[in-house]
Design an enzyme around this catalytic site. Structure first.
Site: not given
Ligand code: PNS
Length: 156
Positions: A17, A41, A127, A90
């Site tokens: 990150h 969860k 992570s 990645r």
């Molecule tokens: O670190 P991550 O868990 O890969 O991040 C994922 C994240 C938070 C970027 C993604 O899940 C997100 O944008 N969540 C917010 C909800 C949302 O907008 N969902 C529609 C995405 S198209």
């Protein structure tokens, strides 16, 4: 002024990150790290801890701000008046879902998603894997900033 949002769960922030954040911060005037509030969860650290670790790891980057959001990322971007989302890629395995999200976000809001390819030294990092290694007592000091490794060591 160029502004980008770099979203994630950051549970916890890893060196992968940080690499993407630093490279984004060197190319945009401001980078907003948007830490999602609800990670369900699978989450380990609560929002305050995730943000605290992000702050500690990015204190050397004066143009990086940290915020949290709940709900849709495009709504956060709209509220902040930001039209660029930065994501790290990645491997090919990331691409399919990231493409879907980029296209959905583009349809939902006036945002472009730009991808930074992860530096090869970090392409295997996640992570989730870091948490698993730490849970079983493995050494994660090559994968996360020291402050994060210390925090994970306290969870075992
Ligand atoms: O670190 P991550 O868990 O890969 O991040 C994922 C994240 C938070 C970027 C993604 O899940 C997100 O944008 N969540 C917010 C909800 C949302 O907008 N969902 C529609 C995405 S198209």
């Amino acid at each position: 002024m160029t502004v980008a949002v770099c979203p994630g769960s950051f549970d916890p922030v890893t060196n992968g990150h940080l690499d993407v954040i630093e490279r984004a911060a060197s190319r945009f005037d401001t980078v907003i790290l948007a830490c999602t509030q609800n990670i369900g969860k699978k989450g380990m650290l609560d929002l305050d801890e995730r943000i605290g670790l992000l702050e500690a790891c990015t204190s050397h980057l004066s143009n990086v701000e940290i915020a949290s959001f709940d709900g849709l990322l495009v709504d956060f971007c709209r509220a902040r008046g930001v039209g660029v989302i930065i994501k790290g890629l990645r491997a090919v395995s990331d691409f399919e879902y990231e493409l879907q999200m980029a296209q959905m976000n583009g349809r939902l809001g006036d945002v472009e998603t730009l991808f930074l390819t992860t530096s090869p030294v970090y392409s295997f990092l996640s992570s989730s894997l870091v948490k698993e290694v730490a849970r079983f007592g493995g050494d994660v000091s090559d994968f996360v900033p020291e402050v994060v490794a210390d925090r994970l060591a306290r969870t075992q």
